[in-house]
Design a protein around this motif. Structure first.
Motif, mmCIF file in Angstrom:
data_model
loop_
_atom_site.group_PDB
_atom_site.id
_atom_site.type_symbol
_atom_site.label_atom_id
_atom_site.label_comp_id
_atom_site.label_asym_id
_atom_site.label_seq_id
_atom_site.Cartn_x
_atom_site.Cartn_y
_atom_site.Cartn_z
ATOM 1 N N VAL A 1 47.708 32.558 46.109
ATOM 2 C CA VAL A 1 48.409 33.267 45.030
ATOM 3 C C VAL A 1 47.682 33.081 43.707
ATOM 4 O O VAL A 1 47.457 34.040 42.944
ATOM 5 N N ASN A 2 47.271 31.831 43.420
ATOM 6 C CA ASN A 2 46.551 31.577 42.176
ATOM 7 C C ASN A 2 45.223 32.322 42.133
ATOM 8 O O ASN A 2 44.860 32.918 41.112
ATOM 9 N N TRP B 1 45.889 35.997 41.445
ATOM 10 C CA TRP B 1 46.135 36.294 40.035
ATOM 11 C C TRP B 1 44.848 36.232 39.225
ATOM 12 O O TRP B 1 44.643 37.029 38.293
#
Length: 300
Positions: A36-37, A40
């Motif tokens: 997820v990081n 982003w």
């Protein structure tokens, strides 16, 4: 009998290897968070780089296709005509030269002044030091437009209107640069080094040049990049103080003064050319710039 025992032992169920409870779930959660990081970060990188890519790719597109509403992500036709027209303009090279002169002088002299002032605020003890530094910080909160009229009167009384000095002088003592170097010096330079130099008989200037200045190279490099960037893109000062002379931002702005002729292709090509000095400077001083930002942000 022995064979029967071996067979019985082989048929006995084996225990599964014990694993810490929740370990696999924790590892899975960490992988999901990492994905997820990273996702982003990729989204942010694409949103940052895409406008630059669109500008550069569009600069190679013919004028007719630029004005067309249906532009493609990957153009079919590439041409150097837009750059040729910009480079053939009689005002391009004089404005480029003027911007280089202004930016280089502001970068070198401004970094020198900010380094000396930052050292004085960080390591020297004199009456009114803290009050004077607070005034420097307070000047950062005043909009530049407020002091523009006063500066114009001073520049006019000095007889410097329509000269490059009118653009250079207001940028030689940057408040942010002084703050930057003070923070960096407080973090990077130990008081014991300066005291040892004083005990050995070195003057304040000798101690600064021989001991302090070599340590400050990363911070100075980062400051010089910021000074060059802010001076290279400065439009308000030359727009106010220059009449006949032009800097490169004024040259780009002058391309918009032909409302009857579509000059979008020229504006795009000229904007891409303005990025070259900044990109080259950042490529050669990237490590110093990053280390200067990191060290300056440690201590407040």
């Amino acid at each position: 009998m022995t064979e029967t025992r071996h067979i019985a032992q082989d048929k006995t169920p084996r225990r599964a290897t014990a694993t810490p409870p929740g370990w696999s779930r924790h590892k899975l959660r960490r992988r999901i968070l990492s994905l997820v990081n990273n996702g982003w970060l990729w989204v942010g990188a694409i949103l940052t780089v895409f406008p630059i890519y669109w500008l550069i790719s569009t600069s190679f597109v013919p004028k007719e296709d630029i004005l067309n509403a249906e532009q493609k992500l990957f153009p079919d036709i590439f041409t150097w005509e837009n750059y040729a027209l910009v480079l053939a303009n009689s005002e391009f090279w004089p404005s480029f030269r003027n911007s280089m002169i202004v930016s280089l002088v502001v970068t070198v002299v401004g970094a020198y002044v900010a380094t000396l002032a930052g050292y004085a605020f960080a390591k020297l003890h004199f009456r009114g030091r803290d009050v004077l530094f607070k005034l420097v910080l307070a000047s950062m909160m005043i909009p530049f437009m407020v002091s523009l009229t006063t500066n114009y009167v001073i520049i006019s009384n000095l007889g410097l209107l329509n000269t490059l000095l009118a653009v250079i002088l207001p940028q030689l003592a940057p408040a942010f640069g002084i703050f930057w170097m003070r923070q960096f010096i407080q973090t990077a330079v130990a008081d014991e080094l300066i005291e040892a130099a004083r005990i050995d008989g070195a003057s304040e200037i000798r101690a600064f040049r021989s001991i302090v200045l070599p340590i400050l190279r990363p911070g100075i490099a980062g400051l010089m990049i910021w000074l060059f960037l802010s001076s290279w893109t400065q439009l308000l000062l030359p727009l106010t103080y220059l009449l006949d002379e032009k800097t490169y931002p004024l040259f780009i702005n002058s391309l918009r003064t032909f409302p009857a002729i579509p000059v979008t292709h020229l504006l795009i090509a000229a904007s891409v050319l303005s990025m070259i000095p900044i990109v080259l400077l950042y490529v050669f001083a990237q490590k110093s710039f990053v280390s200067g930002l990191s060290a300056g942000a440690i201590k407040g």
